[in-house]
Write a protein that holds these residues in place. Structure first.
Motif, PDB file in Angstrom:
ATOM      1  N   CYS A   1       0.822  -1.212   0.000  1.00  0.00           N
ATOM      2  CA  CYS A   1       0.000   0.000   0.000  1.00  0.00           C
ATOM      3  C   CYS A   1       0.858   1.265   0.000  1.00  0.00           C
TER       4      CYS A   1
ATOM      5  N   GLY B   1       0.669   4.239  -2.781  1.00  0.00           N
ATOM      6  CA  GLY B   1       0.523   5.634  -2.405  1.00  0.00           C
ATOM      7  C   GLY B   1       1.650   6.495  -2.931  1.00  0.00           C
TER       8      GLY B   1
ATOM      9  N   GLY C   1     -10.415   9.636  -3.617  1.00  0.00           N
ATOM     10  CA  GLY C   1      -9.570   9.118  -2.544  1.00  0.00           C
ATOM     11  C   GLY C   1     -10.358   8.824  -1.287  1.00  0.00           C
TER      12      GLY C   1
ATOM     13  N   GLN D   1      -6.939  13.455   3.429  1.00  0.00           N
ATOM     14  CA  GLN D   1      -7.213  13.993   2.100  1.00  0.00           C
ATOM     15  C   GLN D   1      -8.149  15.188   2.103  1.00  0.00           C
TER      16      GLN D   1
ATOM     17  N   SER E   1      -4.918  -0.482   3.285  1.00  0.00           N
ATOM     18  CA  SER E   1      -5.128   0.433   2.166  1.00  0.00           C
ATOM     19  C   SER E   1      -5.272   1.870   2.651  1.00  0.00           C
TER      20      SER E   1
ATOM     21  N   ILE F   1      -2.407   4.174   1.841  1.00  0.00           N
ATOM     22  CA  ILE F   1      -2.198   4.738   0.496  1.00  0.00           C
ATOM     23  C   ILE F   1      -2.243   6.264   0.534  1.00  0.00           C
ATOM     24  N   PRO F   2      -3.312   6.891   1.072  1.00  0.00           N
ATOM     25  CA  PRO F   2      -3.291   8.355   1.139  1.00  0.00           C
ATOM     26  C   PRO F   2      -2.227   8.888   2.086  1.00  0.00           C
TER      27      PRO F   2
ATOM     28  N   ALA G   1       0.928   8.902   0.100  1.00  0.00           N
ATOM     29  CA  ALA G   1       0.852   9.973  -0.894  1.00  0.00           C
ATOM     30  C   ALA G   1       1.080  11.329  -0.241  1.00  0.00           C
TER      31      ALA G   1
END
Length: 327
Positions: free
Chosen positions: A16, A20, A100, A141, A247, A250-251, A254
């Protein structure tokens, strides 16, 4: 947490984090045809994965029935090609944070769907952890501008993320992580080529420039080959419900990598959201519960040295930590 569970958690987390951190590569492919890029990514990943498929790969593939091959086709279409297409379509009328946020709800859906498919009730600890992960992903996000089409395509992206985990469950055991990754990449390459020819005609596969080629190579070799194998190896060890909790990273990945390339900032909201995601993963995976049990079962120095003291403490540890029996 025993060695198998720990490895599964680390593998799922690594997968993950790679996804990201790949958003930077996605940003330089905006002008390249979508289907052509997906074809190059998955075709190259397939070629890299075939030598890693292991002995007896052909026999295992032949043993699959028509139903499982259909499942593999759906997995590639929904969880790979369709997921990426839905995200790109959503971002045409919505800010990237919108899909997202929807994708960040995948742990909640998987925590409910997978147990129901198995004929059992969802586990409360996993469900509560998934809710915490979803809240953390939203906090990282935020929310952005969107319209009805952006929300609709974001829901499709959520379905793709859920399908990537749920559809793989029945075929993971007979194929194994490496052969499964190779197979779905080959199927996804064929599906991407079909979409490209239908949508873009002769212009579906232009020659990428140096920057685009580097981004596609990164996506194929690192995000797809390493990421997919790690993801399915992790899911094999800890199950789809707990693996999907990761998961939420992931953000987080990022957001952490964005300042390194000058495409965003990491502020207080991202820090709070990251903490919530980590707390949700720890709670849902059972790591925090095991830690509390081990702490409660620890015997302070100087205690338990009387008659039968060591035996009592040993029995207490086994009762508090069932995994100690398996070690």
């Amino acid at each position: 947490m025993n060695a198998t569970t720990t490895r599964g958690a680390l593998l799922a987390a690594l997968a993950c984090v790679l996804v990201g951190g790949s958003f930077t590569a996605n940003s330089v492919l905006g002008d390249y045809p979508y289907a052509g890029g997906q074809f190059l990514r998955y075709a190259l990943a397939f070629l890299l994965l075939v030598p890693l498929a292991g002995p007896g790969a052909t026999a295992r593939l032949r043993a699959l029935g028509a139903g499982r091959w259909l499942r593999l086709a759906l997995l590639a279409a929904v969880g790979m090609v369709g997921f990426n297409l839905a995200v790109l379509a959503a971002e045409r009328t919505a800010e990237p944070a919108v899909p997202g946020v929807f994708v960040g709800c995948a742990p909640v859906v998987v925590a409910v769907v997978v147990p129901l498919m198995d004929g059992r009730r969802p586990q409360r600890v996993v469900l509560y952890g998934a809710l915490l992960v979803a809240v953390g992903a939203f906090t990282v996000q935020g929310w952005g501008r969107t319209d009805a089409a952006g929300i609709a395509f974001s829901v499709c992206a959520l379905a793709g993320e859920v399908g990537f985990a749920v559809l793989a469950v029945p075929v993971l055991r007979p194929l194994g992580p490496r052969l499964l990754s190779a197979t779905v990449c080959g199927v996804a390459a064929v599906e991407s080529a079909a979409v490209g020819v239908l949508a873009d005609g002769d212009a579906w596969l232009p020659r990428p420039d140096a920057v685009e080629a580097g981004a596609l190579l990164w996506q194929a070799a690192v995000v797809t080959v390493v990421g997919f194998v790690c993801w399915y190896m992790g899911m094999q060890r800890i199950g789809a419900e707990r693996a999907t909790l990761f998961s939420g990273l992931i953000p987080v990945a990022a957001a952490c990598s964005a300042p390194l390339v000058g495409t965003g900032e990491y502020g207080a909201a991202q820090a709070v959201g990251s903490a919530l995601v980590c707390a949700g993963v720890a709670a849902g995976s059972g790591a925090s519960l095991r830690l509390r049990r081990r702490t409660a079962g620890a015997v302070p120095p100087g205690h338990g040295t009387g008659a039968g003291g060591s035996k009592t403490s040993s029995r207490r540890q086994v009762a508090l930590d069932p995994s100690s029996e398996r070690r």
